[in-house]
Structure formats: structure tokens, C-alpha cells
Design an enzyme around this catalytic site. Structure first.
Site, PDB file in Angstrom:
ATOM      1  NE  ARG A   1      -1.306   0.251   4.718  1.00  0.00           N
ATOM      2  CZ  ARG A   1      -0.570   1.003   5.509  1.00  0.00           C
ATOM      3  NH1 ARG A   1      -0.236   2.206   5.158  1.00  0.00           N
ATOM      4  NH2 ARG A   1      -0.140   0.548   6.657  1.00  0.00           N
TER       5      ARG A   1
ATOM      6  CG  HIS B   1      -4.187   1.975   8.488  1.00  0.00           C
ATOM      7  ND1 HIS B   1      -4.271   0.655   8.146  1.00  0.00           N
ATOM      8  CD2 HIS B   1      -5.214   2.205   9.336  1.00  0.00           C
ATOM      9  CE1 HIS B   1      -5.307   0.098   8.778  1.00  0.00           C
ATOM     10  NE2 HIS B   1      -5.892   1.023   9.499  1.00  0.00           N
TER      11      HIS B   1
ATOM     12  CE1 TYR C   1       3.108   2.965   8.769  1.00  0.00           C
ATOM     13  CE2 TYR C   1       2.035   4.382  10.386  1.00  0.00           C
ATOM     14  CZ  TYR C   1       2.004   3.711   9.183  1.00  0.00           C
ATOM     15  OH  TYR C   1       0.890   3.774   8.393  1.00  0.00           O
TER      16      TYR C   1
END
Ligand SMILES: Cc1ncc(C[n+]2csc(CCOP(=O)(O)OP(=O)(O)O)c2C)c(N)n1
Lengths: 355, 332
Positions: free
Chosen positions: A252, A256, A265
Site C-alpha cells: 500500500r 493506512h 513508522y
């Protein structure tokens, strides 16, 4: 273990055919169908992010990078099959035949958006992780009981494989030989957690072994390969050979959700740098160009068609009748319980007088 | 005049929780936090931000996506000398862990006649009103108040949040710590920098009044206060109580307030049937029946799944609905 589950691929990053055995699958018609659907859901996905940023819908869940997995798998289904998606698989449901207008209503906080298209068996997107895998097993078992050849597919991410429901779903499906395909999109992250910290196994496909069912690993950026593997698994299911676990290795590119900041992150620049090599849409474009299947005028025409469809759907969403509070009371039971009837009555009386 | 200066800083509710966690991680090396996305990401709401950097990956543990797994692991850790604090990403995702909570977290002490205790805290953001997707807005505190063996705490402001989270971590028994998402970044309170606790099981009077008791907690506190404010114009004064702990309830503060005012309006955003409001009604019945001047009113969410955000404001109690009930009990 990884060696036992080689990554199946038909077209590589440069658009070259790597498995000549599959040459007859690679028709222009097929390529154009894939390209159209991938472009359609990508355009929609970009629009979703833009609408969220403009405050015109709520939190949105992007899937850019996963078009190959979602289109390849959804196009493997037959009309009466069942599709059990997560919140990220609206690309797959749109491709299978979900209603674009309703989809947008859902992102706009409207329950109307959970109602499936009447012609298709699509369960509302599962928000709790992995809870729909047992549903897919059950729906598939019901098809067997009814004596049909229909199958079910459940979509889920890498994170989902850590939940009990994943294991329980695979186990029950395998014990009852249910005609179901467990379609995993391993997109590398479950929100912030990289897959290496999610599990100690090298692949997701190998988890199939514990349940005595086949596990397949496929390049999720290769729409042809995904379609082939899913078709094969559905075929097995229809022939009474039971469930399959498929791991589509994908990526992806974006966050998110629109409420998430991936730079916390992971290195987004590094992720973007892989677009050149990994983008499934680009890969198909390269293939089509190499095979002389590319046609600029055709691409321009589908772009226009897609844009028009989307613009209409957005304006329909925005002019949709206002949400009616009765809706929240009216569907809890077929015949309302007195508690709900009373609450509805009191609420409406108060609303009339005060709001 | 002798005055000890308490150093304070203005914090939001979520910062106060972060502060409380930091205090306890610093003080007791047996404490640790487990949960999804709590390390590098600092939690999806940033409750644990900076803690992994400071205390390392063994104290602030990013777990796999497995609520039953890490709540169950916390049970093992707690009975083996650690003090785990687990973060559930949203209360609506606690259901996979419900078995662990119902079958082990809540009854290990009883089952072993006190040989094993489970000093653990389960933190979970909850509640509607922030335009979350489906399931993210659940407010199911009654599922936990109904289970014998776990305390249930729900702060409504930064000061209480820090004091209560520290008390919860120090408590020898399991505590369910519910965090009203809607108040995470509302106002700031002056919060002492040092360690302090707020006693579990004690409510707090937020406003003194004579005519009616409003009993609420969590995200319903601002709603209750707004309603009380509106009533001032009509010369009705409200005794506003923040219950803060839902199990065990502060029976004394409820009784004292209702015996003074003779009227009670309970406000909660959870569904009406079987909600904590019903239990409070029973406490009032037991302690203050003869003081009542009117039937008790409950202003709650409805017995319907919490709607998607287009309708969530219809679901949630509003100051207007509370005002309506206050008038009803006063004019009875
Ligand atoms: C039971 C449960 N726990 C936590 C969450 C919150 N949550 C939403 S998405 C997500 C990560 C899912 O990762 P993955 O399964 O890999 O799917 P992806 O989102 O990457 O497609 C988490 C933790 C949830 N929805 N359900």
C-alpha cells in the site's frame, strides 16, 4: 519455508512475460479489461482521498498499490459467488459490481452504503479484523448444502492472520471442505506494524499447511498472476476440493487511512521510490505497450468515461436526501421491540419540539 | 503562611494519561504496556507517544494484531509478577479479548482463593461523536460492570485521568479504564507534574445544586454541565456528579446528592437497556427511595447499534434532551 511457497508471477516489473506457459491467457481483451478496472478504482481512490481532505466525506481508507490484487481477484469471481471484504477492499467490491453511489454514501457516514448491490452477494465491509473469515466459510458451506457450484472469497490483510478468527475460519472451512478462497493481501503493514513483527513465519501462504489445505503465494502487483491463481482456487472449490489460502504480496503506497501519518513508522520516500518498480497499473501498461495492445485513444476514452461516472456519483452522493433518524430505529429487528418503539416515539416527539 | 508549591502543567486528557503512564513506567520497572501500534506510532491517538523511545521495546510493546493474544499474555504476565497495562485500540475491538476478560481476567483471584492476583489495566478509548467508522464508537461499559471481578473507571478530565490511571496501575486487581475519545483533546486542566492518585470508587461533585441531581460520566459530563447551565436561567439548580468509577459505584455520593435534591437524572451515552443507569436507579431505590419527589429519569443512547456518523448526533444524548428530563422531574 519461503522456498516451498515461491512467488507466482506471469509479468515482471518491466512488463515482460516470465511464465510463457500462460501466454494464451494474455489476450488484449483481458489486458484491456484489467486496465480499465484498475484505472477506474485508482481514479476513485484518489478522489476518495481528495474528498476526505475537502471535508466532503469522513475518514477514507486508501488502497493504492493493491489494484492488481483487488481487480485480479474480483474478476475471477462468477456472478453468484460471495464476496466478504474488509474496509480496504472497496476496489474489489466495485470491480465485482458493488454500487459506486452506495459506496460513497458509506464514506459519508450513511448506513445506506452498507446495503449491497441487489445483483451481487457482497457482505458489508468488515471493520473488526478477521471476523468475516468464518462468515465466508459458512456462506460457502451453505452453497454446498444447497447443491450449487458457487464459492465464497474473503479478503483480509497480513495483520488479520494474527487474530483467532483467521485460524478458526481456516480450520472450520478445511474441516468441512468449504468452497471458499481466503485471499490475503500482504501489504507489508498493519497500520504501523511491519509484517516481520506481526508473525514469525516467512510467508502467510505456509500457514495453510497447518490446516491441510493448499497455500499459494502470488505477486500481488501482477494482475494476470493474481487472476490466474484465484481462478484456479475457485475452480478447486467448485469441484469440491475445498478451501485455499492465497497470499498476494502487495504494497500500500499511501497511509493506512486518511487519519494516519505513515511517516511516523516508515520511510514514505522509500515507499514512493518503489512505485517505478512495483506499481501494478504501470506494470500492465508496460506489458500492453510491449505487446502492441496499447491504444492512446482508447485510454483517453476510458479516462473520460471513468471521470464522468465518478463525477456523477459524487454529485449524487452530495445531493442525496438528508439522513433520516428513523433509519437508526427501524432495522434493528424485523418486528420492533417495545423498547425501541418507545424510544423512537419519544425521540421524534422531542425532536419535533426542540431541534 | 506555609504553602507547598505544587508544580502543574496544562494538559489535555490524553496527555495526562501519557503522563500517568510515564510516571508509572519510571517508578516501577515491572510495569509495561502492550498493544497495537503503541510503540513507534505512539498509539493511534498518541496516548503512548514517546514512551517506547524512553523505555524501550520490552516495556512498551508493539504486539501483533491479536487482542485475545495480548490480553491473555497480560494475564500470564500479571500472575507472574509484572504489571501489564494493555491498550485496546478502540473499545469496539475488545470483543476478541472478551473471552479472556470474562473467563480469566475477572476471576483468577476468586478461583485461586487469592493465590494469584491480576494487577492489570485494560485501557480503551470509547464513545461516539468523533465521526469514526462503524464499531469504533461502541460504548459498552455495562458489559464489564456486569462481570464480577473487574473495576471499571472512566475519567472525564485530565486531572482525574492521570490520578485514576496511576491508581488503576497500582490497584492489585484488574481495572478496565475507559477513555472518552471525544474528550481526549478538549480542554486542558492544570495537572500536577508529580505522582498523585485519585481514589477508585469515588465520584466527584462538579457543581453544587439543590433541585435535581444529574449523574453522569465520561463524555456525558460536558453535556450534563451544559444542561445544568441552561437550567440556571430558569432558576433550577443542579447537583452535577461525575461518577468516575462505574464499578464499584460511589453509593454514598449518589445517596447524599439525591437525598438532598429529591430528584435524579442519569445521563449516559450507552444503550438504555441493561445500562449502568439502571444500576444507579437501583442504588437510588435502595438508599433514597423515601426522599424521591419524582420518578428517576434516564437520558441515554437508544437500544440500537450506534449509527454511522451521519446520524450519530441523533443517537447521542444532547443538553436539550437532558434539559427536557430535568424539567420533567422538576415539574412532576
Ligand atoms: C479486532 C480489531 N482490532 C483492531 C482494529 C483496528 N485496526 C484497524 S485496521 C488495523 C490493521 C489491519 O492490518 P491488516 O490486517 O494488515 O490490513 P490492512 O489494513 O493493512 O489492509 C487495525 C489494528 C480492528 N479494526 N479490529
Amino acid at each position: 519455508m519461503e522456498a516451498n511457497y515461491p512467488l507466482f508471477q506471469i509479468i515482471d516489473k518491466d512488463g515482460e512475460v516470465t511464465s510463457a506457459d500462460y501466454q494464451d491467457l494474455l489476450t488484449e481483451e483481458q489486458a484491456k479489461t484489467y486496465y480499465y478496472h484498475m484505472l477506474r478504482i485508482r481514479t476513485y481512490d484518489h478522489k476518495g482521498i481528495a474528498l476526505q481532505r475537502q471535508g466532503r466525506i469522513g475518514t477514507y481508507v486508501p488502497f493504492e498499490g493493491q489494484e492488481g490484487s483487488q481487480v485480479g481477484s474480483a474478476l475471477a469471481l462468477q456472478n453468484d459467488d460471495w464476496l466478504f471484504p474488509t474496509y480496504r477492499d472497496h476496489g474489489a467490491t466495485l470491480t465485482f459490481g458493488a454500487d459506486l453511489n452506495r459506496m460513497l454514501l458509506h464514506w459519508n457516514g450513511r448506513i445506506e452504503g452498507c446495503v449491497p448491490s441487489l445483483e451481487k452477494n457482497i457482505f458489508p465491509a468488515s471493520i473488526p479484523i478477521a471476523t468475516h473469515l468464518p462468515h465466508a466459510a459458512g456462506a460457502a458451506m451453505a452453497e454446498t448444502y444447497k447443491g450449487t457450484k458457487n464459492a465464497a472469497i474473503a479478503y483480509f490483510g497480513d495483520g488479520a492472520t494474527s487474530e483467532g478468527d483467521f485460524h478458526e475460519g481456516l480450520n472450520i472451512a478445511s474441516v468441512f471442505n468449504a468452497p471458499v478462497v481466503f485471499f490475503n493481501q500482504n501489504n507489508g503493514f498493519a497500520i504501523s506494524l511491519p509484517v516481520k513483527k506481526q508473525m514469525n513465519s516467512e510467508t502467510i501462504a505456509q500457514k495453510a499447511e497447518a490446516y491441510g489445505i493448499p497455500g499459494k503465494r502470488v505477486d500481488g502487483m501482477d494482475v494476470f498472476a493474481v487472476n490466474f491463481v484465484v481462478k484456479e482456487a475457485l475452480e478447486r472449490a467448485r469441484n469440491g476440493e475445498g478451501p485455499t489460502l492465497i497470499e498476494a504480496v502487495t504494497w500500500r503506497f499511501g497511509a493506512h487511512t486518511t487519519a494516519d501519518d505513515p511517516s511516523k513508522y516508515r520511510d514514505q520516500a522509500a515507499s514512493d521510490a518503489t512505485r517505478e518498480e512495483r506499481d501494478p497499473v504501470l506494470r500492465l501498461e508496460r506489458f500492453m505497450k510491449k505487446q502492441n495492445m496499447w491504444d492512446d485513444a482508447w485510454v483517453a476514452s476510458i479516462k473520460e468515461e471513468i471521470q464522468e461516472e465518478l463525477d456523477t456519483a459524487v454529485s449524487d452522493m452530495e445531493s442525496y436526501e438528508k439522513a433520516n433518524s428513523d433509519v437508526m430505529f427501524d432495522y434493528v429487528f424485523e418486528k420492533p421491540a417495545w423498547t425501541i418503539e418507545e424510544q423512537k416515539k419519544n425521540f421524534n416527539a422531542l425532536k419535533g419540539g426542540m431541534f | 503562611m506555609v504553602q507547598t508549591m505544587i508544580k502543574t502543567k496544562p494538559l489535555t486528557l490524553i496527555q495526562a494519561i501519557n503522563d500517568g503512564l510515564k510516571v508509572m513506567l519510571t517508578e516501577d520497572e515491572n510495569t509495561l504496556i502492550l498493544g497495537e501500534d503503541i510503540g513507534k506510532n505512539g498509539g493511534v491517538f498518541r496516548a503512548t507517544v514517546g514512551l517506547q523511545e524512553q523505555f524501550g521495546e520490552q516495556r512498551v510493546v508493539d504486539t501483533p494484531l491479536s487482542e485475545a493474544g495480548f490480553v491473555g499474555a497480560a494475564v500470564g504476565m500479571a500472575l507472574n509478577g509484572l504489571r501489564p497495562i494493555v491498550e485496546i485500540q478502540f473499545l469496539g475491538f475488545i470483543y476478541p479479548a472478551f473471552e479472556q476478560i470474562a473467563t480469566h481476567v475477572t476471576r483468577t483471584r476468586t478461583r485461586t482463593m487469592g493465590h494469584y492476583s491480576l494487577p492489570m489495566v485494560i485501557r480503551a478509548p470509547y464513545g461516539a461523536g468523533v465521526r469514526s467508522p462503524e464499531i469504533h464508537s461502541d460504548s459498552v461499559e455495562a458489559l464489564f460492570t456486569h462481570l464480577p471481578g473487574i473495576k471499571v473507571v472512566c475519567p472525564s478530565n485530565a486531572y482525574d485521568a492521570k490520578g485514576l490511571v496511576i491508581a488503576a496501575i497500582e490497584d492489585p486487581d484488574p481495572v478496565m479504564f475507559l477513555e472518552p475519545m471525544r474528550l481526549y483533546r478538549g480542554e486542558r486542566n492544570d495537572v500536577p507534574e508529580e505522582k498523585y492518585t485519585v481514589e477508585i470508587g469515588k465520584g466527584k461533585r462538579l457543581q453544587e445544586g439543590e433541585d435535581v441531581s444529574i449523574l453522569a460520566w465520561g463524555a456525558m459530563i460536558p453535556v450534563a454541565l451544559k444542561a445544568a447551565e441552561k437550567m440556571k436561567k430558569e432558576n433550577i439548580s443542579c447537583d452535577v456528579i461525575d461518577l468516575r468509577t462505574l464499578y464499584p459505584l460511589d453509593r454514598d455520593i449518589i445517596a447524599e446528592s439525591v437525598q438532598k435534591t429529591g430528584r435524579a437524572v442519569i445521563v449516559h451515552e450507552a444503550h438504555a437497556t441493561g445500562g449502568v443507569g439502571a444500576e444507579i436507579t437501583s442504588v437510588i431505590n435502595d438508599t433514597s427511595f423515601l426522599y424521591l419527589r419524582s420518578p428517576i429519569e434516564r437520558v441515554t443512547g437508544f437500544d440500537v447499534p450506534i449509527p454511522l456518523f451521519a446520524l450519530e448526533n441523533n443517537y447521542l444524548p444532547t443538553p436539550e434532551r437532558v434539559v427536557h428530563s430535568i424539567k420533567k422531574v422538576v415539574e412532576f
